[in-house]
Design a protein around this motif. Structure first.
Motif, PDB file in Angstrom:
ATOM      1  N   ALA A 192      47.819  96.183  27.934  1.00  0.00           N
ATOM      2  CA  ALA A 192      47.410  97.552  28.218  1.00  0.00           C
ATOM      3  C   ALA A 192      46.018  97.787  27.616  1.00  0.00           C
ATOM      4  CB  ALA A 192      48.419  98.532  27.646  1.00  0.00           C
ATOM      5  N   LEU A 193      45.463  98.970  27.854  1.00  0.00           N
ATOM      6  CA  LEU A 193      44.159  99.308  27.273  1.00  0.00           C
ATOM      7  C   LEU A 193      44.306  99.436  25.759  1.00  0.00           C
ATOM      8  CD1 LEU A 193      44.025 100.114  30.289  1.00  0.00           C
ATOM      9  CD2 LEU A 193      42.620 102.066  29.626  1.00  0.00           C
ATOM     10  N   SER A 194      43.241  99.095  25.055  1.00  0.00           N
ATOM     11  CA  SER A 194      43.288  99.203  23.594  1.00  0.00           C
ATOM     12  C   SER A 194      41.939  99.723  23.086  1.00  0.00           C
ATOM     13  CB  SER A 194      43.616  97.845  22.979  1.00  0.00           C
ATOM     14  OG  SER A 194      42.621  96.911  23.358  1.00  0.00           O
ATOM     15  N   GLY A 195      41.902 100.007  21.789  1.00  0.00           N
ATOM     16  CA  GLY A 195      40.649 100.414  21.144  1.00  0.00           C
ATOM     17  C   GLY A 195      40.011 101.623  21.820  1.00  0.00           C
ATOM     18  N   ARG A 196      38.723 101.495  22.085  1.00  0.00           N
ATOM     19  CA  ARG A 196      37.970 102.605  22.680  1.00  0.00           C
ATOM     20  C   ARG A 196      38.478 103.009  24.049  1.00  0.00           C
ATOM     21  NH1 ARG A 196      31.504 101.790  21.621  1.00  0.00           N
ATOM     22  NH2 ARG A 196      31.634 101.731  19.346  1.00  0.00           N
ATOM     23  N   ASP A 197      38.898 102.021  24.833  1.00  0.00           N
ATOM     24  CA  ASP A 197      39.397 102.340  26.181  1.00  0.00           C
ATOM     25  C   ASP A 197      40.628 103.237  26.095  1.00  0.00           C
ATOM     26  OD1 ASP A 197      37.433 100.769  27.416  1.00  0.00           O
ATOM     27  OD2 ASP A 197      38.674  98.964  27.317  1.00  0.00           O
ATOM     28  N   LYS A 198      41.478 102.923  25.140  1.00  0.00           N
ATOM     29  CA  LYS A 198      42.692 103.724  24.973  1.00  0.00           C
ATOM     30  C   LYS A 198      42.345 105.126  24.466  1.00  0.00           C
ATOM     31  CE  LYS A 198      47.334 103.451  22.947  1.00  0.00           C
ATOM     32  NZ  LYS A 198      48.288 102.560  22.261  1.00  0.00           N
ATOM     33  N   GLN A 199      41.412 105.179  23.526  1.00  0.00           N
ATOM     34  CA  GLN A 199      40.973 106.493  23.009  1.00  0.00           C
ATOM     35  C   GLN A 199      40.379 107.354  24.116  1.00  0.00           C
ATOM     36  OE1 GLN A 199      38.267 105.964  19.697  1.00  0.00           O
ATOM     37  NE2 GLN A 199      39.770 104.730  18.576  1.00  0.00           N
ATOM     38  N   ALA A 200      39.576 106.718  24.975  1.00  0.00           N
ATOM     39  CA  ALA A 200      38.953 107.475  26.067  1.00  0.00           C
ATOM     40  C   ALA A 200      40.014 108.001  27.027  1.00  0.00           C
ATOM     41  CB  ALA A 200      37.950 106.584  26.805  1.00  0.00           C
ATOM     42  N   LEU A 201      41.046 107.194  27.267  1.00  0.00           N
ATOM     43  CA  LEU A 201      42.122 107.659  28.155  1.00  0.00           C
ATOM     44  C   LEU A 201      42.871 108.823  27.509  1.00  0.00           C
ATOM     45  CD1 LEU A 201      43.881 107.488  30.695  1.00  0.00           C
ATOM     46  CD2 LEU A 201      45.216 105.683  29.579  1.00  0.00           C
ATOM     47  N   ALA A 202      43.114 108.737  26.213  1.00  0.00           N
ATOM     48  CA  ALA A 202      43.806 109.827  25.520  1.00  0.00           C
ATOM     49  C   ALA A 202      43.005 111.128  25.645  1.00  0.00           C
ATOM     50  CB  ALA A 202      44.018 109.458  24.045  1.00  0.00           C
ATOM     51  N   GLN A 203      41.702 111.005  25.475  1.00  0.00           N
ATOM     52  CA  GLN A 203      40.809 112.150  25.602  1.00  0.00           C
ATOM     53  C   GLN A 203      40.877 112.736  27.017  1.00  0.00           C
ATOM     54  OE1 GLN A 203      38.987 113.614  23.310  1.00  0.00           O
ATOM     55  NE2 GLN A 203      37.991 115.042  24.731  1.00  0.00           N
ATOM     56  N   LEU A 204      40.861 111.853  27.992  1.00  0.00           N
ATOM     57  CA  LEU A 204      40.913 112.273  29.395  1.00  0.00           C
ATOM     58  C   LEU A 204      42.232 112.978  29.714  1.00  0.00           C
ATOM     59  CD1 LEU A 204      39.635 112.218  32.229  1.00  0.00           C
ATOM     60  CD2 LEU A 204      40.620 109.925  32.529  1.00  0.00           C
ATOM     61  N   LEU A 205      43.322 112.415  29.235  1.00  0.00           N
ATOM     62  CA  LEU A 205      44.631 113.051  29.473  1.00  0.00           C
ATOM     63  C   LEU A 205      44.629 114.470  28.890  1.00  0.00           C
ATOM     64  CD1 LEU A 205      47.207 110.197  28.682  1.00  0.00           C
ATOM     65  CD2 LEU A 205      46.217 110.830  30.896  1.00  0.00           C
ATOM     66  N   SER A 206      44.040 114.591  27.734  1.00  0.00           N
ATOM     67  CA  SER A 206      43.988 115.893  27.085  1.00  0.00           C
ATOM     68  C   SER A 206      43.147 116.878  27.913  1.00  0.00           C
ATOM     69  CB  SER A 206      43.435 115.700  25.671  1.00  0.00           C
ATOM     70  OG  SER A 206      43.057 116.924  25.136  1.00  0.00           O
ATOM     71  N   GLU A 207      41.975 116.411  28.371  1.00  0.00           N
ATOM     72  CA  GLU A 207      41.106 117.278  29.184  1.00  0.00           C
ATOM     73  C   GLU A 207      41.783 117.706  30.490  1.00  0.00           C
ATOM     74  OE1 GLU A 207      37.093 115.046  27.603  1.00  0.00           O
ATOM     75  OE2 GLU A 207      37.524 115.040  29.752  1.00  0.00           O
ATOM     76  N   LEU A 208      42.534 116.770  31.071  1.00  0.00           N
ATOM     77  CA  LEU A 208      43.192 117.055  32.362  1.00  0.00           C
ATOM     78  C   LEU A 208      44.548 117.744  32.166  1.00  0.00           C
ATOM     79  CD1 LEU A 208      42.405 113.715  34.245  1.00  0.00           C
ATOM     80  CD2 LEU A 208      41.414 115.961  34.745  1.00  0.00           C
ATOM     81  N   LYS A 209      44.869 118.020  30.906  1.00  0.00           N
ATOM     82  CA  LYS A 209      46.163 118.644  30.569  1.00  0.00           C
ATOM     83  C   LYS A 209      47.338 117.827  31.117  1.00  0.00           C
ATOM     84  CE  LYS A 209      44.452 123.385  30.052  1.00  0.00           C
ATOM     85  NZ  LYS A 209      43.017 122.967  29.999  1.00  0.00           N
ATOM     86  N   LEU A 210      47.180 116.519  31.059  1.00  0.00           N
ATOM     87  CA  LEU A 210      48.282 115.632  31.467  1.00  0.00           C
ATOM     88  C   LEU A 210      49.073 115.284  30.216  1.00  0.00           C
ATOM     89  CD1 LEU A 210      46.350 113.294  33.939  1.00  0.00           C
ATOM     90  CD2 LEU A 210      48.034 115.028  34.534  1.00  0.00           C
ATOM     91  N   ARG A 211      50.286 115.753  30.177  1.00  0.00           N
ATOM     92  CA  ARG A 211      51.087 115.509  28.970  1.00  0.00           C
ATOM     93  C   ARG A 211      52.560 115.333  29.327  1.00  0.00           C
ATOM     94  NH1 ARG A 211      49.812 121.391  28.438  1.00  0.00           N
ATOM     95  NH2 ARG A 211      47.807 120.812  27.538  1.00  0.00           N
TER      96      ARG A 211
END
Lengths: 297, 297
Positions: free
Chosen positions: B278-297
């Motif tokens: 799976a994605l790790s490190g920065r890629d994973k952090q960026a996805l977490a940020q994106l999920l938060s921005e898109l209100k995907l939870r």
């Protein structure tokens, strides 16, 4: 290591079970011809269509029948754990080497492929052949990754796909690749139409589907190349061009060599695992005629 | 049959074993959201990386947890016999349908593909979804073969790959396909970026990786399309474009949705079967940020 002709065995099936009696015949023919090594459970050996238990059984039989010939065992699997299991089993029963291609339903990236080879190389003390087969795996090694993997413990050979190039280009390519690899890591060539040219260009081993069914003819080509008769090796290979054409027509050598083995009664038809189908009807008759004309028996 | 949203489940792993506890959580989230059906052991469900026994177990758990929701079970395997075994098991434990893609290490030809579907359709009395996935299987159905297979017993749906076309072209393509099929055979769309457009164009079902992790959002898109709010459905899908971009960047939705599920703590990292990562490190952090921005939870 494993230089010369490595013959790929078919794994004949009978009603979706391994046809052990005919599999032994396939192996005995190779022992009789004294090929340089026997490669089991490659693409030709239908490895992807067999369960883990069936693959263990195929390995056991091959080592039993091979007498003093080295047996190289294909350990590729979708999941790393199965690959590790198969590698450990192959070592346990006396295989001489392992062959691994990065097959995966989800296309792998470079980190995943390196992780796979690293896991195997660190776990099992047996010479490991790295096998690039982009047509089947949809993964193409970069030269950098070849070099990185070649530095792992136990890696002994990189088997490259056939090169449809000129002699000069082949030499240049092989020289370039060798410069990237540790000196103990050799190159192998696959793709039957390119075997002679690959050996001439400096590959140490021809891994051959054709050689699994017609070992005497494949050995003649191999020995010619090894002894410096480059032109004769290529000429001999070119006489088999009608066979190589059928590989293209039927999508690979597997269906063609399985049908040839059925015609020779080396295996019993239908010998391929379903859903795969060997040639039938007119196509099979035409192949029988061709084998007769080419004195392939 | 199976119209609306069919959510593809991940099959989370824990040390290369099925993580049953988290798999039940994945299923419970879909039951809670009341998706229209649950599709297990598809590409997203890592089916190719699991043994036959593991696949039986995944099927059992899905049917247990799904309550009244229909469960569609992916039965694709390299060899026909395993496919038959998995189909019989799925029926035995109460699955509502089967899904089959012609996956094969050796590229299949049309006769082999038809033979495969015929063998399953004749053997197991359960609605069968035909699944064309050329990117993973390297096999592309012709329209003629779709039509021939659609006339087999139990075939209920043809799931086509996503269509990166204009609305007009989509409509024309779906109309053309429907004209070739018996009226009881519906069309399904896959490829998350193309779900809304596919439903708008006349597909009955969206088979969605995204919907397996974010069922509420996928249902909102599906219901909009089903109720004739075509523009809204597409607009909603377009807000997710940053997610669809990651699918391309990381080679498919599998790595991205597995990482999303890890971020949500719906599954435990690392959840993918090795060698997949799976994605790790920065890629994973960026996805977490994106999920938060898109209100995907």
């Amino acid at each position: 290591m494993f230089s010369g002709l490595s013959a790929y065995t078919l794994t004949p099936m009978d009603h979706q079970q391994i046809d052990e009696m005919h599999y032994r015949q396939v192996l005995q023919r190779l022992v009789g011809a004294q090929v340089d090594s026997i490669s089991v459970l490659g693409f030709t050996g239908s490895y992807a269509y067999l369960s883990e238990n069936e693959r263990r059984r195929v390995t056991d039989i091959a080592v039993e029948e091979a007498q003093s010939l080295p047996v190289i065992v294909g350990i590729s699997a979708q999941e790393t754990q199965t690959t590790l299991n198969l590698a450990a089993h192959a070592k346990h029963v006396g295989a001489a080497g392992l062959m691994l291609t990065p097959m995966s339903y989800q296309h792998l990236n470079d980190e995943e492929v390196f992780g796979l080879y690293q896991a195997i190389a660190n776990a099992v003390e047996l010479p490991l052949i790295v096998y690039g087969n982009p047509a089947a795996t949809q993964y193409e090694f970069s030269d950098n990754l070849y070099a990185k993997i070649a530095s792992l413990p136990h890696v002994c050979c990189i088997k490259i796909p056939g090169m449809p190039l000129s002699d000069e280009e082949n030499h240049a390519r092989i020289t370039q690749l060798k410069a990237l690899l540790p000196s103990h890591v050799t190159l192998g060539i696959s793709g039957d139409p390119y075997g002679a040219a690959g050996l001439n260009a400096g590959c140490s081993t021809w891994f051959s589907q054709f050689g699994g069914v017609f070992p005497a003819q494949a050995l003649a080509i191999t020995r010619a190349a090894q002894q410096g008769y480059a032109v004769e090796a290529v000429q001999h290979s070119q006489t088999l061009e009608p066979i190589w054409s059928l590989y293209k027509q039927f999508g690979s050598g597997l269906r063609v060599m399985a049908t040839a083995a059925e015609i020779l009664e080396l295996v019993k038809a239908p010998s391929l695992p379903e859903p795969l189908q060997a040639l039938s009807g007119r196509d099979k008759q035409a192949l029988a005629q061709l084998l007769s004309e080419l004195k392939l028996r």
